[in-house]
Design an enzyme around this catalytic site. Sequence first.
Site, PDB file in Angstrom:
ATOM      1  N   ASP A   1     -52.242  39.065 -33.103  1.00  0.00           N
ATOM      2  CA  ASP A   1     -52.500  37.622 -33.183  1.00  0.00           C
ATOM      3  C   ASP A   1     -52.565  37.272 -34.667  1.00  0.00           C
ATOM      4  OD1 ASP A   1     -53.594  35.115 -33.387  1.00  0.00           O
ATOM      5  OD2 ASP A   1     -55.124  35.417 -31.841  1.00  0.00           O
TER       6      ASP A   1
ATOM      7  N   GLU B   1     -40.269  20.295 -18.220  1.00  0.00           N
ATOM      8  CA  GLU B   1     -40.696  21.587 -17.653  1.00  0.00           C
ATOM      9  C   GLU B   1     -39.503  22.517 -17.486  1.00  0.00           C
ATOM     10  OE1 GLU B   1     -42.502  18.999 -15.173  1.00  0.00           O
ATOM     11  OE2 GLU B   1     -44.336  20.175 -14.829  1.00  0.00           O
TER      12      GLU B   1
ATOM     13  N   ARG C   1     -50.267  21.245 -34.852  1.00  0.00           N
ATOM     14  CA  ARG C   1     -51.184  22.090 -34.072  1.00  0.00           C
ATOM     15  C   ARG C   1     -50.429  22.640 -32.866  1.00  0.00           C
ATOM     16  NH1 ARG C   1     -55.769  21.256 -36.265  1.00  0.00           N
ATOM     17  NH2 ARG C   1     -56.736  22.766 -34.904  1.00  0.00           N
TER      18      ARG C   1
ATOM     19  N   THR D   1     -50.764  30.644 -34.168  1.00  0.00           N
ATOM     20  CA  THR D   1     -50.776  29.189 -34.192  1.00  0.00           C
ATOM     21  C   THR D   1     -49.715  28.770 -35.208  1.00  0.00           C
ATOM     22  OG1 THR D   1     -52.469  29.237 -35.904  1.00  0.00           O
ATOM     23  CG2 THR D   1     -53.225  28.919 -33.647  1.00  0.00           C
TER      24      THR D   1
ATOM     25  N   TYR E   1     -40.886  14.555 -20.063  1.00  0.00           N
ATOM     26  CA  TYR E   1     -41.238  15.792 -19.352  1.00  0.00           C
ATOM     27  C   TYR E   1     -40.053  16.742 -19.432  1.00  0.00           C
ATOM     28  CZ  TYR E   1     -45.763  15.704 -17.140  1.00  0.00           C
ATOM     29  OH  TYR E   1     -47.101  15.772 -16.914  1.00  0.00           O
TER      30      TYR E   1
ATOM     31  N   LYS F   1     -51.933  26.653 -39.303  1.00  0.00           N
ATOM     32  CA  LYS F   1     -52.853  27.142 -40.344  1.00  0.00           C
ATOM     33  C   LYS F   1     -52.048  27.395 -41.625  1.00  0.00           C
ATOM     34  CE  LYS F   1     -56.229  28.903 -37.035  1.00  0.00           C
ATOM     35  NZ  LYS F   1     -55.713  29.241 -35.699  1.00  0.00           N
TER      36      LYS F   1
END
Length: 413
Positions: free
Chosen positions: A196, A47, A231, A222, A45, A225
């Site tokens: 985008d 954060e 991903r 992203t 973790y 691609k």
Amino acid sequence: MDEKVFEIIDKESKRQESTIELIASENHVSPAVMKAVGSCMTNKYAEGYPGKRYYSGCENHDAIESLAIERAKELFNCNYANVQPHSGASANIAVFLAFMNPGDKYASLVLSDGGHLSHGLKINISGKYFEPVHYPLIYDEDDDGFETINYDAVREVCLEHKPKMLLCGYSAYPRIIHFDKMREIADECGAYLMCDIAHIAGLVAGGVHPSPFPHAHVVTTTTHKTLRGPRGGLILTNDEEISTKIDRAVFPGSQGGPLMHIISGKAVCFGEALQPEFKDYSRKIVENAQALAKGLSGRGFRLVSGGTDNHLMLVDLRKKLPDNTGKEVAVWMESAGMIANHNGIPKDPRPPMQTSGIRLGTPAVTSRGMGPKEMDQIAEWIDRVIISKGDVLVLAKIRKEIKKFCLNFPLPH
Ligand code: DSN
């Protein structure tokens, strides 16, 4: 070992090896990306942000996230990067949160003309909590720009509605996006420009599509691609104040703990995209798309806007196949060993689950080392599938040919 799970994964690996991947948003990552994503970085973790974490034990996570940020900035030539978004849609939500209040207006492309669900679909958060107004393509067949962005209409829509944001960048648009024109319009109506670039990020990184910088206030993408990483999502900006808002909107605004194994994979991906070979890869993606488009046009297919400038094309099937849908063609192609998705075409008379088109892209086949000659072969197979109208014997014969063909183009190992 979990036999059940790994048996399925093994089958998936064989499926990928023995079929031709033409989904424009998919790719085959390098072994280094795969290794980073499957590493112990998944256990933590973290954060917060580098140097400002809520948990102990984050020194290596700070180092890897900082490295990913530095590489992303270098790659896209900008000042700030947030590498934490879990996906492109999550990146978009964070930007909406940073720039708008619920009910605020923003302008985006008519979704059925190539937009993305996170650009204003009624049942998506982008359409439910914010108010999209849409701009169209050029629909006049006699216009030179038939089926390309209607920049005059973008201006009209923006001047009429005074949106907080103008959003450009699409999921099924085969032409160059003129970010400079978009910025002029955004400035004219006092809107932020959000680009985008999820689909074209690898082409931008490789220098074969104009960069959204210095025009954009904020860029989302992203990483999986054309960019060929794990991903995930990414947000970029040149503006310090915007970057502070974005960081807060990602964490704690819309996400909790970052996926540190994915961020590790992003760092690898950005490092790979910074190598000179990546320029060559992105150039070949476009060259292959043009070869595939030529192969299809030469066999009598109509392509939306007449062709492609980037990695994808939309095939309007109606000319060759008036009575069958894009959905049927995608199923036939899959039986023959070619993976594509059915896709609406501008002003499609059929509903989204049927469609009159298919979308084809070349990032994955280019990663396997295929070139223009193979693109023409793929066009021939697609033509045979369609002429056969799904005849099982024809599909089985092509399937056999494709299995053999794929042996010559191994996946990156
Ligand atoms: N689903 C992606 C695509 O195929 O374009 C967009 O997120």
